[in-house]
Design a protein around this motif. Structure first.
Motif, mmCIF file in Angstrom:
data_model
loop_
_atom_site.group_PDB
_atom_site.id
_atom_site.type_symbol
_atom_site.label_atom_id
_atom_site.label_comp_id
_atom_site.label_asym_id
_atom_site.label_seq_id
_atom_site.Cartn_x
_atom_site.Cartn_y
_atom_site.Cartn_z
ATOM 1 N N ARG A 9 0.829 -1.222 0.000
ATOM 2 C CA ARG A 9 0.000 0.000 0.000
ATOM 3 C C ARG A 9 0.853 1.258 0.000
ATOM 4 O O ARG A 9 0.554 2.220 -0.706
ATOM 5 N N THR A 59 2.570 1.799 -3.452
ATOM 6 C CA THR A 59 1.602 2.311 -4.422
ATOM 7 C C THR A 59 1.249 3.767 -4.145
ATOM 8 O O THR A 59 1.188 4.586 -5.067
ATOM 9 N N PHE A 60 1.030 4.106 -2.883
ATOM 10 C CA PHE A 60 0.661 5.476 -2.511
ATOM 11 C C PHE A 60 1.683 6.487 -3.043
ATOM 12 O O PHE A 60 1.325 7.448 -3.725
ATOM 13 N N ASN A 69 4.261 5.977 -5.223
ATOM 14 C CA ASN A 69 4.537 5.890 -6.664
ATOM 15 C C ASN A 69 3.447 6.586 -7.485
ATOM 16 O O ASN A 69 3.732 7.078 -8.580
ATOM 17 N N ARG A 70 2.234 6.661 -6.956
ATOM 18 C CA ARG A 70 1.152 7.374 -7.656
ATOM 19 C C ARG A 70 1.164 8.870 -7.341
ATOM 20 O O ARG A 70 0.805 9.677 -8.188
ATOM 21 N N LEU A 71 1.542 9.225 -6.118
ATOM 22 C CA LEU A 71 1.475 10.618 -5.671
ATOM 23 C C LEU A 71 2.624 11.479 -6.189
ATOM 24 O O LEU A 71 2.435 12.633 -6.569
ATOM 25 N N ARG A 107 5.883 12.576 -8.523
ATOM 26 C CA ARG A 107 6.473 12.527 -9.867
ATOM 27 C C ARG A 107 7.983 12.631 -9.720
ATOM 28 O O ARG A 107 8.490 13.483 -8.980
ATOM 29 N N ARG A 164 5.092 17.284 -4.374
ATOM 30 C CA ARG A 164 4.575 16.158 -5.158
ATOM 31 C C ARG A 164 5.561 15.732 -6.244
ATOM 32 O O ARG A 164 5.185 15.277 -7.320
ATOM 33 N N ASN A 196 10.832 3.317 -7.149
ATOM 34 C CA ASN A 196 9.994 4.262 -7.879
ATOM 35 C C ASN A 196 10.112 4.073 -9.386
ATOM 36 O O ASN A 196 9.299 4.605 -10.135
ATOM 37 N N SER A 228 7.599 -0.280 -10.414
ATOM 38 C CA SER A 228 6.553 -0.175 -9.390
ATOM 39 C C SER A 228 6.190 -1.507 -8.750
ATOM 40 O O SER A 228 5.759 -1.544 -7.602
#
Length: 193
Positions: free
Chosen positions: A38, A41-42, A44-46, A48, A72, A135, A138
């Motif tokens: 979790r 994923t948090f 790697n999505r949030l 850049r 971010r 990163n 993923s």
């Protein structure tokens, strides 16, 4: 930390911190492997990926999780540090994690070009093949399935390991890693000490 995010940055950062705190609250009761998935994923999505010179106008700056969430964006060590601190706050034992400096092979399996990179390694037990939180890739994979990564050294707040050693070379990583020592001080000022 939400108040600090609001006063130091803006309402958007405070909302991101609130989501992060919610994640920590939700995963505290989960098994470690679920927490690892979790958190990976948090972030790697949030976040850049960008180079420090583009974000901070410096060649090498280790950002606190709050700084990373505010911008971010971050580079590899910012991802690794944010994941490490989040898992620590969610109850993962510090002895199971190492922020790991690696040489990453780039250009395919037959390339001999490598670059400096940082990942977070999670060890279910000290002798385990660690899971790699990255990163760039993923998908969380065991280190044995990440032949593109060659460990140089790993560290956490309790020690520094050279290569893939089982025992630490020192129990005071801040003595050898000034950037880590500085980062720990800044994280304490952010309420993560």
């Amino acid at each position: 930390m939400e108040q600090l995010a609001l006063s130091r940055y803006n309402a958007s950062t405070a909302a991101t911190v609130a989501s992060w705190r919610q994640l920590i609250d939700e995963i505290e009761v989960l098994a470690d492997e679920q927490k690892v998935a979790r958190v990976n994923t948090f972030f790697n999505r949030l976040i850049r990926w960008r180079q420090d010179r583009d974000i901070w106008q410096q060649e090498d700056y280790w950002a606190t999780p709050l700084e990373t969430m505010a911008r971010r964006q971050g580079d590899c060590e910012d991802f690794a540090v944010a994941k490490y601190m989040t898992l620590l706050l969610a109850g993962v034992d510090v002895d199971k994690m190492r922020i790991t400096y690696v040489r990453a092979q780039v250009g395919g399996p037959h390339s001999n070009i490598s670059q400096a990179h940082m990942v977070l390694a999670y060890y279910s037990v000290s002798s385990a093949d660690p899971l790699i939180l990255d990163n760039i890739v993923s998908e969380i994979r065991p280190a044995s399935r990440r032949e593109d990564l060659k460990p140089v050294f790993g560290f956490n707040s309790k020690g520094l390991w050279v290569g893939a050693a089982d025992s630490p070379a020192t129990n005071d990583p801040g003595a050898r890693l000034s950037r880590w020592r500085n980062l720990l001080q800044r994280m304490a000022a952010d309420g993560l000490g």
